[in-house]
Design a protein around this motif. Structure first.
Motif, PDB file in Angstrom:
ATOM      1  N   ARG A  30      28.566  38.804  28.755  1.00  0.00           N
ATOM      2  CA  ARG A  30      28.812  37.531  28.086  1.00  0.00           C
ATOM      3  C   ARG A  30      27.792  36.459  28.489  1.00  0.00           C
ATOM      4  O   ARG A  30      27.785  35.372  27.921  1.00  0.00           O
ATOM      5  CB  ARG A  30      30.233  37.043  28.391  1.00  0.00           C
ATOM      6  N   SER A  39      37.067  44.026  36.986  1.00  0.00           N
ATOM      7  CA  SER A  39      36.639  42.771  37.607  1.00  0.00           C
ATOM      8  C   SER A  39      37.389  41.559  37.063  1.00  0.00           C
ATOM      9  O   SER A  39      37.498  40.538  37.745  1.00  0.00           O
ATOM     10  CB  SER A  39      35.135  42.556  37.382  1.00  0.00           C
ATOM     11  N   ASN A  40      37.914  41.658  35.828  1.00  0.00           N
ATOM     12  CA  ASN A  40      38.483  40.490  35.169  1.00  0.00           C
ATOM     13  C   ASN A  40      39.982  40.569  34.890  1.00  0.00           C
ATOM     14  O   ASN A  40      40.620  39.537  34.675  1.00  0.00           O
ATOM     15  CB  ASN A  40      37.751  40.245  33.840  1.00  0.00           C
ATOM     16  N   ASP A  41      40.553  41.781  34.853  1.00  0.00           N
ATOM     17  CA  ASP A  41      41.975  41.920  34.528  1.00  0.00           C
ATOM     18  C   ASP A  41      42.524  43.191  35.179  1.00  0.00           C
ATOM     19  O   ASP A  41      42.673  44.229  34.521  1.00  0.00           O
ATOM     20  CB  ASP A  41      42.147  41.973  33.002  1.00  0.00           C
ATOM     21  N   LYS A  94      29.809  43.876  33.125  1.00  0.00           N
ATOM     22  CA  LYS A  94      30.414  42.743  33.827  1.00  0.00           C
ATOM     23  C   LYS A  94      29.717  41.419  33.540  1.00  0.00           C
ATOM     24  O   LYS A  94      30.294  40.354  33.772  1.00  0.00           O
ATOM     25  CB  LYS A  94      30.406  43.029  35.334  1.00  0.00           C
ATOM     26  N   TYR A 137      34.650  46.323  32.904  1.00  0.00           N
ATOM     27  CA  TYR A 137      34.910  44.907  32.615  1.00  0.00           C
ATOM     28  C   TYR A 137      36.294  44.501  33.134  1.00  0.00           C
ATOM     29  O   TYR A 137      36.453  43.486  33.815  1.00  0.00           O
ATOM     30  CB  TYR A 137      34.806  44.667  31.116  1.00  0.00           C
TER      31      TYR A 137
END
Length: 485
Positions: free
Chosen positions: A78, A280-282, A75, A277
């Motif tokens: 990046r 939490s994002n998509d 998460k 990932y």
């Protein structure tokens, strides 16, 4: 340090991880027919019994660090600064837990007289604890770098295979074989520590923030403990109650089961960082990927159980020889666990852990472990090693059922009915073919038996899926034709 802006192909990663898993599994698969004949059931039993003892301390050293690190690291991958700080904290905690595990291991071996006969084996096999810690494989999984993980594993396996055939020639060489096995599973980890600089500068930190990480790590650790109980305790119970020979026979069935279980799980194991990932994002992308992967698990795990059941006799004879023929009924029993283990693992790694429901994971695996221990305690003395195989099936079924209940809010949004019906139809046809072979054809050569029946069953199952236009089967076929084209 490398930073990744584009997520790598999950299909490529699945293939790479499968290659890595297959290479790791081929080492014992290729070597076991040789060493089982050279070393004998008693020495094989000694190796597996001592390994089961070491596995408990290795379990403590690892805590629940791997799954936690992958979930949380994916998460923030990046953000280079945050990721490096997080990686140093996790690495420091892992070093501390490994040091405690080693102290406990040496004290245990020293104070339990029955372990003194296995002293050399235990000291050799305990090296895996330190090597695994230094390997920091969780870091490469965060970045989905399965190319590196696969290449290093395959190279070490090739070297190990050469060493085994060159150095193991008589029963007394079982110590050498144990050392080579440790090298095969651990040597690649030495490279890992240095290669890790590509992603993060690993070093011990004075501020590991143990309090922050403690609860989720320990919760996932409890899950690993429960899993280890119903995966490894059978060897310990059989060894303690029935002796080294029965351990050797039981280990053959377990080895085949573990090989196939890991091969299936490797196909979806690469998805945990991506699912963490996406969760939490998509959220929509998360459900789309979850649906595709779960359908693939279904059409793979059900035939795996049926094929192992149908081909158990040639599998045992090819791997271990006629002296291990008593392992056939054990493998026939434990084959049915394959129908539950992969879906159960996927529900936990694909839904419960990414969505931070690790406490539900613990409840599922602890329930399976409790049932497992009861069957061990009541059944092994009365019914022998086959009771340990029954306990594995019951435990895996329990874990799957509970994991399904705890993740039902997500599962009910998926389209799984078609894959279930297609897989069941294909499996029924395979069983029908097996019944026809049993009544009409007998093969004197076990290799011919395995090749002819195995190929026939695989073709029948694949043809059934394609005839029913199963989405997962068509996806794999398109991928295959695209690569050939």
């Amino acid at each position: 340090m490398a930073s990744q802006t584009k997520l790598p192909s999950l299909t490529r990663n699945a293939l790479l991880n499968s290659m890595r898993t297959v290479s790791s599994l081929l080492f014992p698969l290729i070597t076991f027919p040789y060493v089982s004949r050279i070393l004998g059931a008693e020495n094989i039993g000694k190796i597996n019994y001592s390994q089961s003892i070491v596995s408990y301390f290795a379990l403590f050293a690892g805590l629940g660090i791997t799954n936690y690190a992958i979930r949380e690291g994916a998460k923030i991958k990046r953000d280079q600064e945050s990721l490096t700080r997080f990686a140093q904290q996790i690495f420091t905690i892992n070093i501390i837990s490994s040091a405690i595990a080693y102290v406990a291991f040496f004290v245990t071996v020293a104070v339990i007289p029955s372990l003194h006969a296995y002293m050399v084996l235990l000291f050799i096999q305990c090296l895996t604890i330190g090597f695994t810690t230094l390997g920091v494989e969780w870091l490469y999984s965060i970045f989905e770098d399965y190319l590196y993980i696969s290449v290093r594993t395959i190279l070490v396996q090739v070297v190990s295979l050469i060493l085994m055939f060159a150095l193991v020639h008589k029963p007394s060489d079982y110590i050498i074989y144990a050392a080579i096995s440790v090298f095969a599973t651990s040597a690649a980890n030495i490279w890992g520590f240095f290669y890790s600089r590509r992603y993060a500068r690993l070093a011990l930190t004075r501020a590991p923030r143990i309090r922050r990480h403690f609860n989720p790590i320990m919760t996932l650790f409890m899950n690993n403990v429960a899993t280890a109980i119903y995966s490894n305790a059978g060897t310990t119970f059989v060894g303690a109650m029935l002796g080294d020979v029965q351990v050797g026979l039981y280990s053959v069935a377990m080895k085949v089961y573990v090989i196939i279980r890991q091969a299936i799980n490797s196909l979806t194991g690469v998805s945990m960082p991506r699912l963490s990932y996406l969760s939490s994002n998509d959220p929509k992308g998360y459900l789309r990927l979850l649906n595709k992967l779960f359908n693939a698990v279904i059409v793979v795990c059900l035939p795996a159980a049926v094929l192992v059941f149908a081909l158990s006799r040639p599998i045992v004879l090819i791997i271990s020889g006629p002296k291990y023929i008593e392992s056939v009924p054990m493998l026939e029993i434990i084959a049915f666990a394959l129908a539950f283990t992969a879906p159960g693992v996927f529900l936990m790694n694909g839904i419960l852990i990414p969505l931070r429901r690790e406490k539900k994971v613990v409840v599922s695996t602890a329930s399976g472990a409790a049932i497992n221990i009861v069957i061990y305690a009541l059944g092994i003395r009365a019914f022998g090693a086959p009771a340990a195989c029954v306990s594995i099936v019951v435990a895996e079924c329990t874990v799957f059922a509970l994991a399904l209940c705890f993740s039902w809010d997500q599962v009910r949004q998926l389209r799984l009915g078609g894959s279930i019906m297609h897989a069941v139809a294909g499996c029924l046809l395979v069983l029908l073919c097996n019944a026809v072979f049993a009544r009409t054809v007998r093969f004197d050569n076990i290799f011919v038996d395995f090749a002819v029946r195995g190929t026939t069953y695989a073709v029948v199952y694949a043809a059934t899926l394609l005839a029913l236009r199963d989405e997962s089967a068509l996806f794999f076929l398109r991928k295959l034709l695209r690569k050939r084209g």
